[in-house]
Design a protein around this motif. Structure first.
Motif, PDB file in Angstrom:
ATOM      1  N   THR A 352       0.768  -1.389  -0.056  1.00 30.82           N
ATOM      2  CA  THR A 352       0.101  -0.178  -0.028  1.00 30.82           C
ATOM      3  C   THR A 352       0.800   1.095   0.103  1.00 30.82           C
ATOM      4  O   THR A 352       0.454   2.323  -0.508  1.00 30.82           O
ATOM      5  CB  THR A 352      -0.998   0.118   1.221  1.00 30.82           C
ATOM      6  N   GLY A 353       2.021   1.306   0.558  1.00 33.60           N
ATOM      7  CA  GLY A 353       2.719   2.329   0.825  1.00 33.60           C
ATOM      8  C   GLY A 353       2.732   2.825   2.033  1.00 33.60           C
ATOM      9  O   GLY A 353       3.551   3.912   2.504  1.00 33.60           O
ATOM     10  N   LEU A 354       1.939   2.359   3.087  1.00 33.04           N
ATOM     11  CA  LEU A 354       1.808   2.630   4.306  1.00 33.04           C
ATOM     12  C   LEU A 354       3.513   2.324   5.149  1.00 33.04           C
ATOM     13  O   LEU A 354       3.639   3.151   6.058  1.00 33.04           O
ATOM     14  CB  LEU A 354       0.900   1.885   5.162  1.00 33.04           C
ATOM     15  N   HIS A 355       3.748   1.261   4.806  1.00 31.33           N
ATOM     16  CA  HIS A 355       5.023   0.834   5.993  1.00 31.33           C
ATOM     17  C   HIS A 355       6.352   1.383   5.457  1.00 31.33           C
ATOM     18  O   HIS A 355       7.415   1.278   6.314  1.00 31.33           O
ATOM     19  CB  HIS A 355       5.188  -0.788   5.934  1.00 31.33           C
ATOM     20  N   GLY A 356       6.431   1.662   4.366  1.00 27.95           N
ATOM     21  CA  GLY A 356       7.801   2.229   3.930  1.00 27.95           C
ATOM     22  C   GLY A 356       8.844   1.017   3.529  1.00 27.95           C
ATOM     23  O   GLY A 356       8.571   0.015   3.150  1.00 27.95           O
TER      24      GLY A 356
END
Length: 483
Positions: A352-356
């Motif tokens: 998703t791109g949340l966690h980097g």
């Protein structure tokens, strides 16, 4: 009017259950074993991170997430999901999740590594099981959800235009069935079982990544996998997990009896520090003896340690980093859409791109609920609303399933463990890609090859991806060494 086929959700962890529960149309829920069995969500000890305290804010939660992820996440996604977090906790409380409470009735919020203040809502040290069980109960009581237990999805079929047309499942008796549908949601979990030391179910082999990648879905950041710094170092597979919350409550890490790191640094930093000590031949142990009433406060951990002949309240606990979570996966947008029309991905299988480059503690259950609800809403909307802008996959990664000879599981785990551990280098990654490439007709070897290939393609260190041959590494994080 032509009736649409049901939505098929593959996986019964928290993300899949949330999606099925939130859908307003009929759902067929596919689960490889019994409902929730083998789901990593059930094993989560920490809880759900959310800005709920008077001195906290969703901006601070977002900043901590951004920082822990080595500034490699998608800031807009981080802001959106952390902003939704308080509502997620309220939703779960409405579903009767038994969150721990303070004497005044407010939520008891725990401090975990990487967080600037206590913000983790928890149910003892078995939060994942409590939350997932409540969502499973809601699913079981839904008249619009058909549950297919002991069914494994083995292939997603697509039309000539690339859109989903069905999913092939294998029943417990070995027979196969085609379920026709134009909407498939992958909630298959992570790929941690591909490593020799893991806290994941050993069945977590990246099945969703294989299903999606073979039909051309884009994947990203597969090399970004998180090693939990405190796997209990005993001869068990998977390794028992000693929750982050122990360090938040005051447990310390000792190498040959000497404290060597700030235990509340982000997981990638602490894992690298532990690995450094082990590589130097030292013995690393977690000391939780100073935590008041530790066995009462952490009963699940006390049970885990006792099963290995150790006393949480009295013994120094041997630890080592173990593969814990995959930050990368099948690339999705804000609606959980993949680059393949009619295919969504949610939970740990998604990127998703949340966690980097490093997941902040207790953000995974939050992401599961947010992404599951987004997929349900989008899948139930009219097809004309879907306009995914994700770039297509690299054609070199889209390979078919075959019946060619494959590597044994222990060999795949050894290859990936050697090449894609806490520390990596180009020579090891080249070797792994070369060894795995002839076996990509098999899903397990295929996913391992995709991971090694992704790691090889990223020569610079960032977050959990630590290249020892990086000639110009990004600013190195302090390990917070304590004299």
């Amino acid at each position: 009017m032509t009736l649409r086929t049901p939505i098929v959700v593959v996986g019964s962890g928290l993300a899949g259950l949330t999606c099925a529960w939130a859908a307003t149309e009929p759902v067929v829920l596919i689960t490889a074993a019994s409902l929730t069995s083998g789901a990593a969500s059930m094993w989560a000890q920490g809880g759900v991170a959310a800005a709920l305290a008077a001195d906290d804010s969703t901006r601070d939660h977002a900043d901590d997430t951004w920082r822990a992820g080595a500034f490699a996440g998608d800031r807009a996604v981080i802001d959106r999901i952390t902003a939704a977090a308080p509502g997620v906790v309220r939703l779960l409380a409405d579903l009767e999740v038994p969150f721990d409470r303070a004497p005044d009735g407010s939520l008891d919020l725990a401090l975990e590594g990487g967080h600037s203040r206590p913000r983790v809502a928890h149910a003892g040290d078995h939060s994942g099981a409590a939350i997932t069980a409540c969502m499973a109960s809601a699913v079981l009581h839904s008249p619009t959800i058909e549950i297919r237990q002991n069914h494994s999805a083995i292939e997603v079929l697509v039309l000539p235009n690339g859109a989903v047309r069905g999913v092939v499942v294998r029943r417990a008796d070995g027979t196969e069935e085609l379920i026709e549908t134009e909407r498939v949601v992958l909630a298959t979990g992570g790929l941690g079982g591909l490593w020799p030391h893991t806290t994941n179910p050993t069945t977590a082999l990246g099945q969703g990544v294989a299903l999606a990648a073979r039909i051309g879905a884009r994947t990203d950041d597969l090399h970004l996998v998180q090693f939990h710094p405190t796997g209990l170092d005993v001869p068990r597979d998977p390794m028992p997990l000693l929750t982050e919350a122990l360090r938040g409550a005051g447990a310390t890490l000792l190498a040959d009896g000497i404290r060597f790191v700030d235990e509340l640094m982000p997981r990638d930093v602490v894992a690298a520090a532990v690995w450094e000590q082990l590589s130097a031949g030292r013995t690393v142990r977690l000391d939780a003896r100073g935590i008041p009433e530790v066995a009462r406060r952490f009963p699940a951990v006390a049970e885990l340690t006792a099963a290995s002949g150790l006393d949480l309240a009295a013994d120094l606990l041997p630890v080592r980093p173990a593969l814990h979570y995959s930050m990368g996966g099948v690339t999705v947008d804000d609606h959980s859409r993949t680059s393949v029309p009619g295919l969504w991905a949610i939970g740990e299988v998604s990127r998703t791109g949340l966690h980097g480059a490093n997941r902040l503690a207790s953000n995974s259950l939050l992401e599961a609920v947010v992404s599951g609800r987004a997929a349900a809403e989008d899948a139930c909307a009219g097809p004309g609303t879907r306009d995914c802008r994700i770039e297509p996959a690299d054609p070199a990664t889209v390979l078919p399933r075959t019946n060619r000879a494959t590597l044994a599981m222990q060999d795949v785990r050894r290859v990936l463990g050697d090449a894609c551990g806490v520390l990596r280098d180009g020579a090891g990654l080249h070797r792994a890609v070369r060894l795995l490439a002839p076996h990509t007709g098999d899903d397990v070897s295929y996913v391992a090859w995709l991971v090694a290939r992704s790691a090889l393609a990223h020569p610079h260190s960032v977050g959990a991806h630590r290249r020892t041959d990086d000639a110009a590494p990004a600013a190195a994080e302090s390990l917070g060494v304590t004299p």
